[in-house]
Design a protein around this motif. Structure first.
Motif, PDB file in Angstrom:
ATOM      1  N   LYS A 123     -13.139  -5.135  -6.029  1.00 35.11           N
ATOM      2  CA  LYS A 123     -13.922  -5.573  -4.559  1.00 35.11           C
ATOM      3  C   LYS A 123     -15.202  -6.468  -4.851  1.00 35.11           C
ATOM      4  CE  LYS A 123     -10.764  -3.213  -2.602  1.00 35.11           C
ATOM      5  NZ  LYS A 123      -9.640  -3.971  -1.819  1.00 35.11           N
ATOM      6  N   ASP A 176      -2.616  14.074  -0.626  1.00 35.99           N
ATOM      7  CA  ASP A 176      -3.776  13.305  -0.436  1.00 35.99           C
ATOM      8  C   ASP A 176      -4.972  13.142  -1.360  1.00 35.99           C
ATOM      9  OD1 ASP A 176      -4.614  11.025   1.283  1.00 35.99           O
ATOM     10  OD2 ASP A 176      -6.091  12.300   2.133  1.00 35.99           O
ATOM     11  N   GLU A 197      -5.506   8.067   8.820  1.00 36.93           N
ATOM     12  CA  GLU A 197      -5.052   9.029   7.880  1.00 36.93           C
ATOM     13  C   GLU A 197      -3.356   9.335   7.874  1.00 36.93           C
ATOM     14  OE1 GLU A 197      -6.464  10.428   5.372  1.00 36.93           O
ATOM     15  OE2 GLU A 197      -8.108   9.288   5.882  1.00 36.93           O
ATOM     16  N   SER A 198      -2.868   8.721   6.974  1.00 37.49           N
ATOM     17  CA  SER A 198      -1.352   8.490   6.750  1.00 37.49           C
ATOM     18  C   SER A 198      -0.567   9.976   7.243  1.00 37.49           C
ATOM     19  CB  SER A 198      -0.648   8.001   5.728  1.00 37.49           C
ATOM     20  OG  SER A 198      -1.102   8.711   4.523  1.00 37.49           O
ATOM     21  N   LEU A 250      -4.905  -6.502   2.016  1.00 42.49           N
ATOM     22  CA  LEU A 250      -5.760  -5.753   1.266  1.00 42.49           C
ATOM     23  C   LEU A 250      -6.319  -6.575   0.047  1.00 42.49           C
ATOM     24  CD1 LEU A 250      -4.503  -2.060   0.979  1.00 42.49           C
ATOM     25  CD2 LEU A 250      -5.913  -3.062   2.694  1.00 42.49           C
ATOM     26  N   TRP A 281     -15.506   2.130  -5.335  1.00 47.04           N
ATOM     27  CA  TRP A 281     -15.514   0.675  -5.681  1.00 47.04           C
ATOM     28  C   TRP A 281     -16.712   0.267  -6.279  1.00 47.04           C
ATOM     29  CZ3 TRP A 281     -11.057  -0.599  -5.422  1.00 47.04           C
ATOM     30  CH2 TRP A 281     -10.048  -0.307  -4.335  1.00 47.04           C
ATOM     31  N   ASN A 325      -9.593  -5.570   5.200  1.00 49.29           N
ATOM     32  CA  ASN A 325      -9.756  -4.370   5.611  1.00 49.29           C
ATOM     33  C   ASN A 325     -11.324  -4.292   5.532  1.00 49.29           C
ATOM     34  OD1 ASN A 325      -9.528  -4.309   2.799  1.00 49.29           O
ATOM     35  ND2 ASN A 325      -9.555  -2.126   2.745  1.00 49.29           N
ATOM     36  N   SER A 338       0.978  -1.102   0.024  1.00 59.33           N
ATOM     37  CA  SER A 338      -0.007  -0.030   0.165  1.00 59.33           C
ATOM     38  C   SER A 338       0.817   1.295  -0.008  1.00 59.33           C
ATOM     39  CB  SER A 338      -0.905  -0.008   1.343  1.00 59.33           C
ATOM     40  OG  SER A 338      -0.961   1.066   1.991  1.00 59.33           O
ATOM     41  N   SER A 339       0.512   2.099  -0.886  1.00 60.81           N
ATOM     42  CA  SER A 339       1.439   3.318  -1.122  1.00 60.81           C
ATOM     43  C   SER A 339       1.425   4.027   0.199  1.00 60.81           C
ATOM     44  CB  SER A 339       0.795   4.224  -2.275  1.00 60.81           C
ATOM     45  OG  SER A 339      -0.389   4.550  -2.073  1.00 60.81           O
ATOM     46  N   CYS A 340       0.256   4.539   0.841  1.00 59.29           N
ATOM     47  CA  CYS A 340       0.220   5.280   2.258  1.00 59.29           C
ATOM     48  C   CYS A 340       1.108   4.256   3.164  1.00 59.29           C
ATOM     49  CB  CYS A 340      -1.162   5.302   2.661  1.00 59.29           C
ATOM     50  SG  CYS A 340      -1.954   6.301   1.702  1.00 59.29           S
ATOM     51  N   HIS A 350      -5.268  11.105  -4.091  1.00 61.82           N
ATOM     52  CA  HIS A 350      -4.881   9.654  -3.788  1.00 61.82           C
ATOM     53  C   HIS A 350      -5.809   8.742  -4.696  1.00 61.82           C
ATOM     54  CE1 HIS A 350      -3.457   6.286  -1.359  1.00 61.82           C
ATOM     55  NE2 HIS A 350      -4.650   5.517  -1.475  1.00 61.82           N
ATOM     56  N   ARG A 379      -5.084   5.515  -7.252  1.00 61.44           N
ATOM     57  CA  ARG A 379      -5.593   4.358  -7.097  1.00 61.44           C
ATOM     58  C   ARG A 379      -6.155   4.007  -8.493  1.00 61.44           C
ATOM     59  NH1 ARG A 379     -10.411   3.468  -2.864  1.00 61.44           N
ATOM     60  NH2 ARG A 379      -8.713   3.693  -1.298  1.00 61.44           N
ATOM     61  N   LEU A 414      -9.344   1.770   5.839  1.00 59.42           N
ATOM     62  CA  LEU A 414      -7.976   2.268   5.009  1.00 59.42           C
ATOM     63  C   LEU A 414      -6.999   1.898   6.018  1.00 59.42           C
ATOM     64  CD1 LEU A 414      -9.369   5.507   3.577  1.00 59.42           C
ATOM     65  CD2 LEU A 414      -9.297   3.180   2.556  1.00 59.42           C
ATOM     66  N   VAL A 415      -5.910   1.435   5.327  1.00 57.68           N
ATOM     67  CA  VAL A 415      -4.401   1.563   5.975  1.00 57.68           C
ATOM     68  C   VAL A 415      -3.747   2.579   5.458  1.00 57.68           C
ATOM     69  CG1 VAL A 415      -4.458  -1.083   6.507  1.00 57.68           C
ATOM     70  CG2 VAL A 415      -3.499  -0.072   4.227  1.00 57.68           C
TER      71      VAL A 415
HETATM   72  N1  LIG Z   1      -6.055   9.233   2.903  1.00 62.38           N
HETATM   73  C1  LIG Z   1      -5.713   8.104   3.314  1.00 62.38           C
HETATM   74  C2  LIG Z   1      -5.716   7.085   2.368  1.00 62.38           C
HETATM   75  C3  LIG Z   1      -5.572   5.589   2.669  1.00 62.38           C
HETATM   76  C4  LIG Z   1      -5.785   4.477   1.643  1.00 62.38           C
HETATM   77  O1  LIG Z   1      -6.721   4.876   0.678  1.00 62.38           O
HETATM   78  N2  LIG Z   1      -5.171   3.558   1.714  1.00 62.38           N
HETATM   79  C5  LIG Z   1      -5.090   2.295   0.865  1.00 62.38           C
HETATM   80  C6  LIG Z   1      -4.178   1.686   0.510  1.00 62.38           C
HETATM   81  S1  LIG Z   1      -2.869   2.836  -0.072  1.00 62.38           S
HETATM   82  C7  LIG Z   1      -6.505   1.379   1.215  1.00 62.38           C
HETATM   83  O2  LIG Z   1      -6.453   1.151   2.463  1.00 62.38           O
HETATM   84  N3  LIG Z   1      -7.339   0.876   0.303  1.00 62.38           N
HETATM   85  C8  LIG Z   1      -8.113  -0.076   1.016  1.00 62.38           C
HETATM   86  C9  LIG Z   1      -8.333  -0.932  -0.284  1.00 62.38           C
HETATM   87  O3  LIG Z   1      -7.744  -1.370  -1.323  1.00 62.38           O
HETATM   88  O4  LIG Z   1      -9.378  -2.022  -0.028  1.00 62.38           O
HETATM   89  C10 LIG Z   1      -4.526   8.120   4.002  1.00 62.38           C
HETATM   90  O5  LIG Z   1      -3.668   8.899   3.911  1.00 62.38           O
HETATM   91  O6  LIG Z   1      -4.296   7.281   5.081  1.00 62.38           O
END
Ligand SMILES: N[C@@H](CCC(=O)N[C@@H](CS)C(=O)NCC(=O)O)C(=O)O
Length: 285
Positions: A139, A117, A83-84, A52, A170, A57, A28-30, A120, A124, A70-71
């Motif tokens: 998903k 952000d 929130e990263s 993921l 999604w 999650n 995961s990028s964040c 993001h 994705r 989210l992670v």
């Molecule tokens: N704004 C959030 C974005 C976090 C986010 O979108 N994380 C992605 C991974 S980079 C995630 O958890 N995606 C859930 C998924 O793919 O189901 C942050 O900065 O933490």
């Protein structure tokens, strides 16, 4: 700072966790951004991987910790932060050495990270179109149903609008996939951003000047993912390319980006998707 309140948290066991705990996913990028920050700060932390690709999650246990699903998530001495960028700003305050937010520039850095952000979902879109390229809906319906049904649905005690943004993202992806038009629009946004960063990096070694900062970490992560998607950095933004290669060679960065780099180097990986059209072709770069 996005520190959760008691009513947001249903997985109560985390309230007893002592020290620094991070829930994250390798690719995961964040999460990569946060791990590089932790590496540079030499902060000891306990790892809780969240898978993921199998939608861990979107299951009740994780949604009971982060209602947004989210992670990454930070649990510091039983307090949950999401929130990263907010996590990074919080940790910068608690672990000030070495400084990664230049003194006196806290507000400016927070605004620049917010801007990062905001892109993001564009990242994705390009990741799913050109790097992960799943054959079906990203998903499955059952995972989305679980996502909708579980967790408190609140952040800081208030109904969370971000959850709806995620659901719509999604659901649309399941309906129409990641279309050429959307991929092109996202790629063009990044081109404008990286053109500006290229001009900055023509004049100075790092984005904030002479020293490495959280902005370098945040944008390197975007650059890296887009590179895997087939974005032609060396041709379009040579200063960004040279800066990114320098950062990627640092051990604190290398260990977080090495694995993805390897997996995307498989045949048919970089810059391709099912239709065989590359990012360069679709964006007209
Ligand atoms: N704004 C959030 C974005 C976090 C986010 O979108 N994380 C992605 C991974 S980079 C995630 O958890 N995606 C859930 C998924 O793919 O189901 C942050 O900065 O933490």
């Amino acid at each position: 700072m996005v520190q959760l309140v008691d009513s947001d948290i249903r997985t109560r066991e985390v309230l007893g966790w002592k020290g620094v705990h991070v829930l994250h996913f390798m690719g995961s990028s964040c999460s990569q951004k946060l791990r590089i920050f932790l590496n540079l700060k030499k902060i000891p932390w306990q790892s809780h991987p969240i898978d993921l690709p199998s939608n861990e999650n979107m299951q009740p246990w994780f949604l009971g910790i982060n209602p947004r699903g989210l992670v990454p998530v930070l649990v510091h001495d039983g307090v949950v932060h999401i929130e990263s960028n907010d996590i990074i700003e919080y940790l910068e305050d608690r672990f000030p050495t070495p400084r990664l937010v230049p003194a006196g520039h806290e507000n400016e850095v927070a605004a620049l990270l917010k801007h990062e952000d905001d892109l993001h979902l564009d990242l994705r879109t390009l990741s799913f179109r050109f790097v992960f390229a799943p054959p079906g809906p990203p998903k499955p319906a059952a995972a989305l149903e679980s996502y909708i049904a579980n967790g408190a649905g609140t952040v800081q005690g208030v109904k969370d609008r971000q959850k709806q943004v995620q659901i719509e993202f999604w659901q649309r992806a399941a309906r129409e996939g990641f279309t050429d038009a959307r991929a092109r629009a996202s790629a063009l946004k990044f081109r404008a951003e990286f053109e500006a960063l290229d001009q900055t990096l023509a004049k100075q070694p790092y984005l904030m000047g002479a020293d490495l900062s959280v902005l370098d970490i945040a944008w390197l992560i975007y650059e890296h993912r887009l590179l895997l998607a087939g974005y032609p950095f060396a041709r379009l933004h040579p200063h960004v390319h040279a800066w990114a290669e320098r950062l990627r060679a640092m051990p604190e960065f290398a260990k977080e980006v090495a694995q993805l780099r390897h997996s995307a180097a498989q045949p048919g990986g970089i810059g391709r998707m099912q239709t065989g059209k590359t990012l360069e072709m679709i964006a007209g770069f």
